[in-house]
Design a protein around this motif. Structure first.
Motif, PDB file in Angstrom:
ATOM      1  N   ILE A   1       0.860  -1.086   0.064  1.00  0.00           N
ATOM      2  CA  ILE A   1       0.040   0.027   0.154  1.00  0.00           C
ATOM      3  C   ILE A   1       1.083   1.403  -0.094  1.00  0.00           C
ATOM      4  O   ILE A   1       2.034   1.054   0.282  1.00  0.00           O
ATOM      5  CB  ILE A   1      -0.886   0.218   1.212  1.00  0.00           C
ATOM      6  CG1 ILE A   1      -0.279  -0.199   2.474  1.00  0.00           C
ATOM      7  CG2 ILE A   1      -2.073  -1.099   0.962  1.00  0.00           C
ATOM      8  CD1 ILE A   1      -1.035  -0.062   3.926  1.00  0.00           C
ATOM      9  N   ARG A   2       0.143   2.456  -0.492  1.00  0.00           N
ATOM     10  CA  ARG A   2       1.038   3.577  -0.526  1.00  0.00           C
ATOM     11  C   ARG A   2       0.558   4.755   0.365  1.00  0.00           C
ATOM     12  O   ARG A   2      -0.847   4.731   0.243  1.00  0.00           O
ATOM     13  CB  ARG A   2       1.409   3.880  -1.901  1.00  0.00           C
ATOM     14  CG  ARG A   2       2.301   2.908  -2.626  1.00  0.00           C
ATOM     15  CD  ARG A   2       2.144   3.402  -4.259  1.00  0.00           C
ATOM     16  NE  ARG A   2       3.293   2.780  -4.651  1.00  0.00           N
ATOM     17  CZ  ARG A   2       3.200   1.675  -5.307  1.00  0.00           C
ATOM     18  NH1 ARG A   2       2.293   0.694  -5.167  1.00  0.00           N
ATOM     19  NH2 ARG A   2       4.160   0.952  -6.066  1.00  0.00           N
ATOM     20  N   VAL A   3       1.203   5.575   0.842  1.00  0.00           N
ATOM     21  CA  VAL A   3       0.608   6.770   1.527  1.00  0.00           C
ATOM     22  C   VAL A   3       1.179   8.057   0.912  1.00  0.00           C
ATOM     23  O   VAL A   3       2.602   8.020   0.831  1.00  0.00           O
ATOM     24  CB  VAL A   3       0.568   6.758   2.987  1.00  0.00           C
ATOM     25  CG1 VAL A   3       0.224   7.913   3.497  1.00  0.00           C
ATOM     26  CG2 VAL A   3      -0.127   5.340   3.815  1.00  0.00           C
ATOM     27  N   SER A   4       0.529   8.871   0.392  1.00  0.00           N
ATOM     28  CA  SER A   4       1.055  10.253  -0.109  1.00  0.00           C
ATOM     29  C   SER A   4       1.662  11.083   0.886  1.00  0.00           C
ATOM     30  O   SER A   4       1.356  10.889   2.198  1.00  0.00           O
ATOM     31  CB  SER A   4       0.119  10.809  -0.856  1.00  0.00           C
ATOM     32  OG  SER A   4      -0.849  11.643  -0.165  1.00  0.00           O
ATOM     33  N   ALA A   5       2.517  12.058   0.648  1.00  0.00           N
ATOM     34  CA  ALA A   5       3.118  13.034   1.570  1.00  0.00           C
ATOM     35  C   ALA A   5       1.801  13.941   2.153  1.00  0.00           C
ATOM     36  O   ALA A   5       2.216  14.432   3.052  1.00  0.00           O
ATOM     37  CB  ALA A   5       3.820  14.142   0.857  1.00  0.00           C
ATOM     38  N   THR A   6       0.683  13.755   1.671  1.00  0.00           N
ATOM     39  CA  THR A   6      -0.346  14.379   2.192  1.00  0.00           C
ATOM     40  C   THR A   6      -1.453  13.730   2.953  1.00  0.00           C
ATOM     41  O   THR A   6      -2.308  14.099   3.664  1.00  0.00           O
ATOM     42  CB  THR A   6      -1.366  15.064   1.070  1.00  0.00           C
ATOM     43  OG1 THR A   6      -1.873  14.154   0.140  1.00  0.00           O
ATOM     44  CG2 THR A   6      -0.560  16.249   0.302  1.00  0.00           C
ATOM     45  N   GLY A   7      -0.750  12.437   3.314  1.00  0.00           N
ATOM     46  CA  GLY A   7      -1.643  11.580   4.168  1.00  0.00           C
ATOM     47  C   GLY A   7      -2.557  10.940   3.487  1.00  0.00           C
ATOM     48  O   GLY A   7      -3.557  10.249   4.387  1.00  0.00           O
ATOM     49  N   VAL A   8      -2.755  10.794   2.218  1.00  0.00           N
ATOM     50  CA  VAL A   8      -3.882   9.849   1.648  1.00  0.00           C
ATOM     51  C   VAL A   8      -3.248   8.391   1.288  1.00  0.00           C
ATOM     52  O   VAL A   8      -2.327   8.408   0.668  1.00  0.00           O
ATOM     53  CB  VAL A   8      -4.279  10.552   0.296  1.00  0.00           C
ATOM     54  CG1 VAL A   8      -5.410   9.724  -0.659  1.00  0.00           C
ATOM     55  CG2 VAL A   8      -5.031  12.026   0.390  1.00  0.00           C
ATOM     56  N   LEU A   9      -4.288   7.463   1.831  1.00  0.00           N
ATOM     57  CA  LEU A   9      -3.831   6.022   1.709  1.00  0.00           C
ATOM     58  C   LEU A   9      -4.441   5.657   0.178  1.00  0.00           C
ATOM     59  O   LEU A   9      -5.521   5.458   0.282  1.00  0.00           O
ATOM     60  CB  LEU A   9      -4.447   5.181   2.853  1.00  0.00           C
ATOM     61  CG  LEU A   9      -4.354   3.678   2.680  1.00  0.00           C
ATOM     62  CD1 LEU A   9      -2.783   3.288   2.434  1.00  0.00           C
ATOM     63  CD2 LEU A   9      -5.115   3.307   3.789  1.00  0.00           C
ATOM     64  N   TYR A  10      -3.400   5.128  -0.622  1.00  0.00           N
ATOM     65  CA  TYR A  10      -3.659   4.309  -1.872  1.00  0.00           C
ATOM     66  C   TYR A  10      -3.627   2.844  -1.478  1.00  0.00           C
ATOM     67  O   TYR A  10      -2.380   2.501  -1.398  1.00  0.00           O
ATOM     68  CB  TYR A  10      -3.205   4.910  -3.079  1.00  0.00           C
ATOM     69  CG  TYR A  10      -3.581   6.386  -3.264  1.00  0.00           C
ATOM     70  CD1 TYR A  10      -4.608   6.631  -4.201  1.00  0.00           C
ATOM     71  CD2 TYR A  10      -2.595   7.383  -2.822  1.00  0.00           C
ATOM     72  CE1 TYR A  10      -4.822   7.839  -4.361  1.00  0.00           C
ATOM     73  CE2 TYR A  10      -2.876   8.927  -3.070  1.00  0.00           C
ATOM     74  CZ  TYR A  10      -4.352   9.172  -4.019  1.00  0.00           C
ATOM     75  OH  TYR A  10      -4.412  10.421  -4.105  1.00  0.00           O
ATOM     76  N   THR A  11      -4.565   2.012  -1.866  1.00  0.00           N
ATOM     77  CA  THR A  11      -4.215   0.649  -1.852  1.00  0.00           C
ATOM     78  C   THR A  11      -3.853   0.100  -3.132  1.00  0.00           C
ATOM     79  O   THR A  11      -3.549  -1.301  -3.231  1.00  0.00           O
ATOM     80  CB  THR A  11      -5.408  -0.186  -1.344  1.00  0.00           C
ATOM     81  OG1 THR A  11      -6.621   0.285  -2.123  1.00  0.00           O
ATOM     82  CG2 THR A  11      -5.771   0.174   0.298  1.00  0.00           C
ATOM     83  N   CYS A  12      -4.220   0.782  -4.310  1.00  0.00           N
ATOM     84  CA  CYS A  12      -3.834   0.403  -5.737  1.00  0.00           C
ATOM     85  C   CYS A  12      -3.593   1.717  -6.377  1.00  0.00           C
ATOM     86  O   CYS A  12      -4.561   2.346  -6.460  1.00  0.00           O
ATOM     87  CB  CYS A  12      -4.947  -0.497  -6.228  1.00  0.00           C
ATOM     88  SG  CYS A  12      -4.610  -1.070  -7.693  1.00  0.00           S
ATOM     89  N   LEU A  13      -2.536   1.608  -7.078  1.00  0.00           N
ATOM     90  CA  LEU A  13      -2.211   2.883  -7.971  1.00  0.00           C
ATOM     91  C   LEU A  13      -3.047   2.956  -9.090  1.00  0.00           C
ATOM     92  O   LEU A  13      -3.169   3.998  -9.757  1.00  0.00           O
ATOM     93  CB  LEU A  13      -0.694   2.581  -8.181  1.00  0.00           C
ATOM     94  CG  LEU A  13       0.326   3.072  -7.298  1.00  0.00           C
ATOM     95  CD1 LEU A  13       1.767   3.073  -7.925  1.00  0.00           C
ATOM     96  CD2 LEU A  13      -0.108   4.731  -6.661  1.00  0.00           C
ATOM     97  N   GLY A  14      -3.487   1.811  -9.513  1.00  0.00           N
ATOM     98  CA  GLY A  14      -4.390   1.800 -10.778  1.00  0.00           C
ATOM     99  C   GLY A  14      -5.836   1.852 -10.572  1.00  0.00           C
ATOM    100  O   GLY A  14      -6.801   1.918 -11.470  1.00  0.00           O
TER     101      GLY A  14
END
Length: 343
Positions: A275-288
């Protein structure tokens, strides 16, 4: 359609990070900044407008967020950007997160870097428990390097790689496969990497972010690149894994490894543990996909319990796979968030 960012939910008890498809989420890529000192043609537009600093998580908030994930079962943490080493206070963050290495809760703390700041930080990274780094390096030709990065110095990055190796760090080179430059550089890159004991991984460019050029013109499928490599080297596929999406082959002539990451031509979604978390604190479980959860609100107003439930809700909604498509002109809505998300 704009990215849908879910509100911070009502607090609930923690849960383990296992999605509805049985995938255990143990790998977090945490962007610490949207800023970078390069403008690589596959990553950023030449004229960037970066986020206001109050929209980016503080060092303390990044530490709290990472700690919440570690407590729920994340064992590998990769710091990304932008360029993570240009973030003010980055070494304070690394020093704080290293306590989780000491406790055994975190098995690996690493980062992906363009190498421009690596020479002055390599010794401290090694001292704080970082054992390996990924360095983006798309060519060994100084002129091509400046064209791809729009402003970079190959000599500076080479000094960074040398410093990392001298500090005892394991270095892996990341190469974004570009149709107009990679074929002419691939043999020299492999020979350079393996001569210095480094793995090298080739990555298909993805349709993410507004970079000011057309993705169709950049895209090079890795099956075509592999066929070119096999004109010079004998490749033997191996089941070795390093915790990420790369599939590896050994080069008979050098003994070194080559990785291939193919989000476009061959999906690896079935084994996704990231999983990824942006520098603004938004969690993305899938880039697509466009699903996202706002963790910054939880950090700043909801407390840790709310953040834990927000994370759990996002994991439950993690999709089976991505829907990347490269088309001429335009990029998906997710592009608006990519400058804060990192690679």
């Amino acid at each position: 359609m704009p990215t849908q960012i879910a509100p911070c939910p009502v607090p609930a008890s923690p849960c383990s990070l296992i999605d509805l498809f049985g995938r255990r989420i143990t790998y977090l890529r945490l962007s610490v900044t949207d800023r970078c000192d390069l403008r690589c043609v596959y990553c950023m537009a030449e004229d960037m407008t970066f986020l206001p600093r109050n929209e980016v998580l503080s060092i303390e908030e990044l530490d709290r967020l990472a700690t919440a994930f570690i407590r729920q079962g994340v064992t590998k943490l990769r710091l990304t950007g932008g360029e993570p080493l240009v973030r003010r206070g980055i070494m304070d963050l690394v020093a704080s997160l290293s306590r989780h290495l000491a406790s055994g809760a975190l098995k690996e703390l690493t980062l992906t870097t363009n190498g421009t700041q690596l020479a002055r930080h390599a010794d401290d990274l090694a001292r704080l428990g970082v054992r390996r780094v990924n360095v983006s390096l798309d060519t060994l030709d100084p002129d091509t390097f400046r064209q791809v990065t729009r402003r970079g110095s190959l000599a500076v990055v080479m000094d960074g790689i040398r410093a990392a190796l001298n500090a005892g760090l394991t270095v892996k080179l990341n190469v974004v496969a570009l149709a107009n430059s990679t074929p002419g550089n691939v043999v020299k890159l492999i020979e350079f990497a393996h001569r210095h004991g480094m793995d090298i991984t080739f990555i298909e460019t993805m349709p993410l972010g507004d970079v000011g050029v057309d993705r169709v013109d950049q895209y090079l499928p890795l099956d075509k690149l592999r066929a070119l490599i096999e004109q010079h080297f004998s490749l033997v596929d191996t089941p070795e894994r390093t915790g990420g999406p790369a599939r590896y082959a050994r080069v008979a002539e050098t003994g070194g490894r080559i990785g291939f990451i193919t989000p476009m031509s061959h999906s690896f979604c079935e084994s996704c543990n990231r999983i990824r978390v942006s520098a603004t604190g938004v969690l993305y479980t899938c880039l697509g996909q466009e699903n996202a959860v706002d963790l910054k609100t939880c950090l700043r107003t909801g407390g840790e319990a709310a953040m834990v439930e927000a994370i759990a809700e996002a994991i439950r909604a993690k999709p089976r796979g991505h829907d990347f498509v490269i088309t001429r002109g335009g990029t998906p809505a997710l592009a608006r968030h990519m400058s804060a998300l990192g690679g």
